[in-house]
Write a protein that holds these residues in place. Structure first.
Motif, PDB file in Angstrom:
ATOM      1  N   THR A 139       0.834  -1.202   0.000  1.00 46.91           N
ATOM      2  CA  THR A 139       0.000   0.000   0.000  1.00 46.91           C
ATOM      3  C   THR A 139       0.872   1.256   0.000  1.00 46.91           C
ATOM      4  O   THR A 139       2.052   1.215   0.369  1.00 46.91           O
ATOM      5  N   GLY A 140       0.260   2.327  -0.417  1.00 50.86           N
ATOM      6  CA  GLY A 140       0.938   3.628  -0.387  1.00 50.86           C
ATOM      7  C   GLY A 140      -0.106   4.719  -0.490  1.00 50.86           C
ATOM      8  O   GLY A 140      -1.259   4.449  -0.830  1.00 50.86           O
ATOM      9  N   CYS A 141       0.291   5.936  -0.193  1.00 50.52           N
ATOM     10  CA  CYS A 141      -0.667   7.035  -0.323  1.00 50.52           C
ATOM     11  C   CYS A 141       0.060   8.346  -0.548  1.00 50.52           C
ATOM     12  O   CYS A 141       1.219   8.509  -0.156  1.00 50.52           O
ATOM     13  N   THR A 142      -0.639   9.232  -1.205  1.00 45.33           N
ATOM     14  CA  THR A 142      -0.188  10.611  -1.358  1.00 45.33           C
ATOM     15  C   THR A 142      -1.152  11.444  -0.539  1.00 45.33           C
ATOM     16  O   THR A 142      -2.371  11.354  -0.741  1.00 45.33           O
ATOM     17  N   ALA A 143      -0.623  12.199   0.402  1.00 47.84           N
ATOM     18  CA  ALA A 143      -1.503  12.863   1.366  1.00 47.84           C
ATOM     19  C   ALA A 143      -1.102  14.323   1.558  1.00 47.84           C
ATOM     20  O   ALA A 143       0.093  14.644   1.585  1.00 47.84           O
ATOM     21  N   PHE A 144      -2.118  15.190   1.688  1.00 47.68           N
ATOM     22  CA  PHE A 144      -1.864  16.604   1.926  1.00 47.68           C
ATOM     23  C   PHE A 144      -2.730  17.126   3.068  1.00 47.68           C
ATOM     24  O   PHE A 144      -3.902  16.754   3.178  1.00 47.68           O
ATOM     25  N   GLY A 145      -2.143  17.966   3.882  1.00 45.13           N
ATOM     26  CA  GLY A 145      -2.893  18.658   4.930  1.00 45.13           C
ATOM     27  C   GLY A 145      -3.414  19.970   4.332  1.00 45.13           C
ATOM     28  O   GLY A 145      -2.609  20.835   3.938  1.00 45.13           O
ATOM     29  N   LEU A 146      -4.724  20.111   4.225  1.00 42.14           N
ATOM     30  CA  LEU A 146      -5.279  21.251   3.481  1.00 42.14           C
ATOM     31  C   LEU A 146      -5.031  22.587   4.196  1.00 42.14           C
ATOM     32  O   LEU A 146      -4.721  23.594   3.562  1.00 42.14           O
ATOM     33  N   GLU A 147      -5.196  22.613   5.514  1.00 41.52           N
ATOM     34  CA  GLU A 147      -4.957  23.869   6.237  1.00 41.52           C
ATOM     35  C   GLU A 147      -3.487  24.283   6.137  1.00 41.52           C
ATOM     36  O   GLU A 147      -3.161  25.474   6.006  1.00 41.52           O
ATOM     37  N   ARG A 148      -2.601  23.298   6.195  1.00 38.85           N
ATOM     38  CA  ARG A 148      -1.175  23.619   6.088  1.00 38.85           C
ATOM     39  C   ARG A 148      -0.829  24.147   4.695  1.00 38.85           C
ATOM     40  O   ARG A 148       0.012  25.031   4.545  1.00 38.85           O
ATOM     41  N   MET A 149      -1.474  23.575   3.675  1.00 42.23           N
ATOM     42  CA  MET A 149      -1.237  24.065   2.316  1.00 42.23           C
ATOM     43  C   MET A 149      -1.614  25.543   2.233  1.00 42.23           C
ATOM     44  O   MET A 149      -0.858  26.364   1.702  1.00 42.23           O
ATOM     45  N   ALA A 150      -2.806  25.868   2.777  1.00 48.08           N
ATOM     46  CA  ALA A 150      -3.277  27.253   2.740  1.00 48.08           C
ATOM     47  C   ALA A 150      -2.333  28.166   3.535  1.00 48.08           C
ATOM     48  O   ALA A 150      -1.997  29.274   3.099  1.00 48.08           O
ATOM     49  N   TYR A 151      -1.896  27.679   4.676  1.00 43.31           N
ATOM     50  CA  TYR A 151      -1.015  28.475   5.533  1.00 43.31           C
ATOM     51  C   TYR A 151       0.333  28.737   4.852  1.00 43.31           C
ATOM     52  O   TYR A 151       0.861  29.859   4.878  1.00 43.31           O
ATOM     53  N   ALA A 152       0.888  27.708   4.218  1.00 44.69           N
ATOM     54  CA  ALA A 152       2.170  27.872   3.521  1.00 44.69           C
ATOM     55  C   ALA A 152       2.018  28.864   2.368  1.00 44.69           C
ATOM     56  O   ALA A 152       2.870  29.734   2.159  1.00 44.69           O
ATOM     57  N   PHE A 153       0.906  28.742   1.650  1.00 46.89           N
ATOM     58  CA  PHE A 153       0.665  29.655   0.533  1.00 46.89           C
ATOM     59  C   PHE A 153       0.579  31.099   1.034  1.00 46.89           C
ATOM     60  O   PHE A 153       1.206  32.008   0.484  1.00 46.89           O
ATOM     61  N   LEU A 154      -0.202  31.324   2.080  1.00 50.08           N
ATOM     62  CA  LEU A 154      -0.364  32.681   2.617  1.00 50.08           C
ATOM     63  C   LEU A 154       0.949  33.210   3.201  1.00 50.08           C
ATOM     64  O   LEU A 154       1.214  34.415   3.148  1.00 50.08           O
ATOM     65  N   SER A 155       1.758  32.319   3.738  1.00 52.17           N
ATOM     66  CA  SER A 155       3.068  32.725   4.261  1.00 52.17           C
ATOM     67  C   SER A 155       3.966  33.208   3.129  1.00 52.17           C
ATOM     68  O   SER A 155       4.795  34.100   3.317  1.00 52.17           O
ATOM     69  N   GLN A 156       3.815  32.608   1.955  1.00 56.45           N
ATOM     70  CA  GLN A 156       4.679  32.978   0.834  1.00 56.45           C
ATOM     71  C   GLN A 156       4.133  34.161   0.033  1.00 56.45           C
ATOM     72  O   GLN A 156       4.892  34.933  -0.540  1.00 56.45           O
ATOM     73  N   TYR A 157       2.789  34.288  -0.027  1.00 57.15           N
ATOM     74  CA  TYR A 157       2.196  35.321  -0.886  1.00 57.15           C
ATOM     75  C   TYR A 157       1.478  36.431  -0.137  1.00 57.15           C
ATOM     76  O   TYR A 157       1.128  37.452  -0.742  1.00 57.15           O
ATOM     77  N   GLY A 158       1.194  36.272   1.129  1.00 58.59           N
ATOM     78  CA  GLY A 158       0.460  37.285   1.869  1.00 58.59           C
ATOM     79  C   GLY A 158      -1.033  37.218   1.584  1.00 58.59           C
ATOM     80  O   GLY A 158      -1.520  36.319   0.883  1.00 58.59           O
ATOM     81  N   LEU A 159      -1.769  38.203   2.114  1.00 61.42           N
ATOM     82  CA  LEU A 159      -3.233  38.151   2.023  1.00 61.42           C
ATOM     83  C   LEU A 159      -3.828  38.996   0.894  1.00 61.42           C
ATOM     84  O   LEU A 159      -5.036  38.985   0.685  1.00 61.42           O
ATOM     85  N   ASP A 160      -2.978  39.733   0.182  1.00 62.60           N
ATOM     86  CA  ASP A 160      -3.476  40.569  -0.913  1.00 62.60           C
ATOM     87  C   ASP A 160      -3.645  39.711  -2.173  1.00 62.60           C
ATOM     88  O   ASP A 160      -2.663  39.328  -2.817  1.00 62.60           O
ATOM     89  N   ILE A 161      -4.896  39.443  -2.523  1.00 61.64           N
ATOM     90  CA  ILE A 161      -5.183  38.542  -3.652  1.00 61.64           C
ATOM     91  C   ILE A 161      -4.541  39.045  -4.945  1.00 61.64           C
ATOM     92  O   ILE A 161      -4.119  38.259  -5.790  1.00 61.64           O
ATOM     93  N   GLN A 162      -4.448  40.364  -5.090  1.00 56.05           N
ATOM     94  CA  GLN A 162      -3.872  40.916  -6.328  1.00 56.05           C
ATOM     95  C   GLN A 162      -2.425  40.493  -6.530  1.00 56.05           C
ATOM     96  O   GLN A 162      -1.921  40.514  -7.650  1.00 56.05           O
ATOM     97  N   LYS A 163      -1.757  40.114  -5.458  1.00 58.95           N
ATOM     98  CA  LYS A 163      -0.347  39.703  -5.575  1.00 58.95           C
ATOM     99  C   LYS A 163      -0.201  38.191  -5.738  1.00 58.95           C
ATOM    100  O   LYS A 163       0.904  37.670  -5.791  1.00 58.95           O
ATOM    101  N   TRP A 164      -1.310  37.496  -5.790  1.00 56.58           N
ATOM    102  CA  TRP A 164      -1.249  36.032  -5.878  1.00 56.58           C
ATOM    103  C   TRP A 164      -0.986  35.592  -7.328  1.00 56.58           C
ATOM    104  O   TRP A 164      -1.258  36.358  -8.273  1.00 56.58           O
TER     105      TRP A 164
END
Lengths: 83, 396
Positions: B361-386
Motif C-alpha cells: 500500500t501507499g498514499c499521497t496525502a496533503f494537509g489542506l490547512e497547512r497548504m493554505a497556511y504555507a501559501f499565505l506565508s509565501q504570498y500574503g493576504l493581498d489577492i492581487q499579488k497572488w
C-alpha cells in the motif's frame, strides 16, 4: 558464493537472538518479511546486533542491502576479505 | 513562569534536535514550553510551578530517558532531496497569522482548534480542487470515511505503540440514568476549560477520533483477497493528532483536514503510482510558484519506537515529505507526503493479492490547512499579488 558453514551458523545465531526466535526458524535462505518477527522493527534489531557482533557500521546502504541471510553472509565474507 | 535548565548528556545531535524537541511536550504536565539550544547541550523549559529539587530530579530523569532512547546508536539517516524549488520567489516575509486573526479569517476556539473564514476556506477549496483533479487522472474511486475509528482497528496496526502521544479518545456517558442526571445537573467547565466530571462518569473507550484517512480503506479491505488485485481510491476527511504545547497557529492543528490518494496492489503498482502522483504535483506546484522541496523523511514515532522506525523508513525511502518554505521564520513546513508502507497493512490486516501474498500500500496525502497556511506565508493576504492561477479561481 562460497560461504563457510561457520559464518552461516554465526549469522543464524545472531538473527535468532535479534529476532528472539528459535534458531531452527532462521533458514539459510530466510529473507526480511519471511517471519513475523523480521519486520521493520525486527530488521533494525538485526542491524544493531550485526553491528555489535561483526563490527560493521549501520548506514542507509547496509539497512537496505542486508535483507536476507545469504545477503548478510555475502556482505560479511566480502568485508572479511577486504579487511 | 518558572524556568528549568537541563544539560543534556550527551548533547543532542543537530539532526535530531527538532525530533527530540517535539517530544519534550509529553515529558511532564508541568512543561509549558521547551527549547533546545542550537548546540544540543542545553534544554530550557518553562514550567507552570516553582522549581524545587524534587521537580528538577523528576523532569531531568525523564528528559534524559527521552534523549538517550532517541539518540543512542551511530546511525544517522541520510536525507535525499528529490525536488528543490526553494529558490522560487516569495512576496511575503510576515507571519500571516496575526492579520488572519485580526480580519476574522481565523478564529481560535482552543489550542489547535480553528474556525476558517471565507478567504482561507476558498483557498483550502482551491487546493482540494487541485487534488481532486489529480485523483481524476488516476481514475481513483471516491470514498467517505467516518470521523471515529474503533480502538481495536488501531491496535491491529500497532498504532498505539508507534504514536501513543498523539491519540484522541472518544467516549460518552455511561448508560445509567443516575449518572446522566448527575452530569446534566452538575457539568460545567473551570477557568481552564476543563470539564468538572470524574472519569467514572464516562463509558469505556471503544473508539478514537481518526488520526489518518487511508486506514479506513485498509480496514474495509481486511481479511479478504483484494478484488482484481489492485485499486486506487481517494478520500478527504478530518484527522486528529494531539500535539500538546506544539499546537501553534495553522502549522499544527489538533483537528485538521487530510486529502489522500491511496494505492493498493503489488509493490511495483504502488511505487509507480506514488511516483506518478509526485510528478503530477510537481507540475501543479510549479503553476502556483510554490517554494518547496521534497525530501526523504520519517513519521513522528514516539520515543521508544522512534530510532528504529525512523532509520528503517529513511533507508528504504518509504516517506517523501513536501516541505514548503515559510519565509517569515526561515524554516519549512511539511504540507504533504508521498508514502509507501510496503506490505505492512497487507500483513497486519490480511489483505491478499490473487497469489495469496499480502498487498502493498501507499498514499499521497496533503494537509489542506497547512497548504493554505504555507501559501499565505509565501504570498500574503493581498489577492492581487497572488499567482494568476489562484486569482482566476477567486474570480479576480
Amino acid at each position: 558464493m562460497n560461504i563457510n558453514v561457520s559464518l552461516i551458523e554465526q549469522v543464524q545465531a545472531t538473527l535468532a537472538e535479534a529476532l528472539q526466535t528459535p534458531i531452527e526458524t532462521i533458514t539459510p535462505e530466510l529473507e526480511l518479511g519471511d517471519l513475523p518477527q523480521w519486520d521493520s522493527m525486527g530488521h533494525m534489531e538485526v542491524m544493531m546486533m550485526l553491528e555489535q557482533k561483526f563490527d560493521i557500521e549501520i548506514n542507509n546502504e547496509t539497512i537496505t542491502a542486508l535483507v536476507s541471510v545469504p545477503a548478510i553472509c555475502d556482505y560479511l565474507t566480502k568485508k572479511e576479505k577486504t579487511s | 513562569m518558572n524556568t528549568l535548565e537541563i544539560i543534556s548528556q550527551p548533547p543532542i545531535p543537530e539532526h535530531l534536535i527538532g525530533e527530540v524537541q517535539s517530544k519534550l511536550a509529553y515529558v511532564d504536565e508541568v512543561i509549558c514550553k521547551a527549547q533546545i539550544s542550537k548546540d544540543g547541550q542545553k534544554i530550557i523549559l518553562e514550567v507552570n510551578r516553582p522549581v524545587d529539587e524534587l521537580l528538577r530530579q523528576r523532569v531531568e530523569e525523564k528528559i534524559q530517558r527521552v534523549v538517550t532512547t532517541m539518540t543512542q546508536g551511530s546511525f544517522r539517516p541520510k536525507v535525499q532531496v528529490l525536488e528543490d524549488n526553494m529558490s522560487a520567489p516569495t512576496l511575503n516575509t510576515n507571519d500571516p497569522m496575526p492579520e488572519l486573526m485580526q480580519r476574522g479569517e481565523l478564529h481560535c476556539e482552543a489550542d489547535g482548534i480553528f474556525t476558517l473564514g471565507p478567504l482561507v476556506t476558498r483557498l483550502v477549496e482551491f487546493f482540494e480542487d487541485n487534488f481532486i483533479a489529480l485523483a481524476a487522472t488516476f481514475d481513483a474511486q471516491p470514498y467517505r470515511f467516518p470521523v471515529l475509528i474503533p480502538a481495536r482497528y488501531l491496535e491491529r496496526v500497532n498504532y498505539f505503540k508507534a504514536f501513543p502521544h498523539s491519540l484522541t479518545f472518544a467516549t460518552h456517558l455511561r448508560e445509567d440514568l443516575d449518572a446522566i442526571d448527575h452530569f446534566a445537573q452538575s457539568a460545567c467547565c473551570d477557568e481552564h476549560g476543563d470539564l468538572n466530571q470524574l472519569p467514572e462518569s464516562f463509558a469505556k473507550i471503544q473508539a478514537l477520533l481518526s488520526p489518518a484517512v487511508c486506514y479506513h480503506l485498509y480496514f474495509a479491505l481486511a481479511d479478504k483477497p483484494l478484488p482484481g488485485g489492485k485499486m486506487i481510491a481517494t478520500a478527504v476527511g478530518p484527522c486528529f493528532r494531539y500535539e500538546s504545547i506544539n499546537l501553534t497557529s495553522l502549522e499544527r492543528l489538533w483537528n485538521f483536514t487530510m486529502w489522500e490518494l491511496i494505492f493498493v496492489g503489488e509493490k511495483d503498482f504502488v511505487l509507480e503510482n506514488r511516483e506518478a502522483s509526485r510528478k503530477y504535483m510537481a507540475k501543479a506546484f510549479e503553476d502556483i510558484g510554490l517554494a518547496y522541496r521534497v525530501e526523504t523523511a520519517n513519521d513522528p514515532f514516539f520515543v521508544g519506537e522512534f530510532r528504529k522506525q525512523a532509520a528503517f523508513q529513511s533507508a528504504f525511502q518509504l516517506k517523501y515529505e513536501i516541505r514548503a518554505n515559510l519565509p517569515f521564520k526561515n524554516s519549512t513546513l511539511a504540507v504533504g507526503s508521498y508514502n509507501y508502507h510496503q506490505d505492512f497493512f497487507g500483513r497486519h490486516l490480511n489483505i491478499t493479492l490473487p497469489d495469496g501474498s499480502p498487498v502493498h500500500t501507499g498514499c499521497t496525502a496533503f494537509g489542506l490547512e497547512r497548504m493554505a497556511y504555507a501559501f499565505l506565508s509565501q504570498y500574503g493576504l493581498d489577492i492581487q499579488k497572488w499567482p494568476q492561477t489562484v486569482k482566476d479561481y477567486f474570480g479576480e
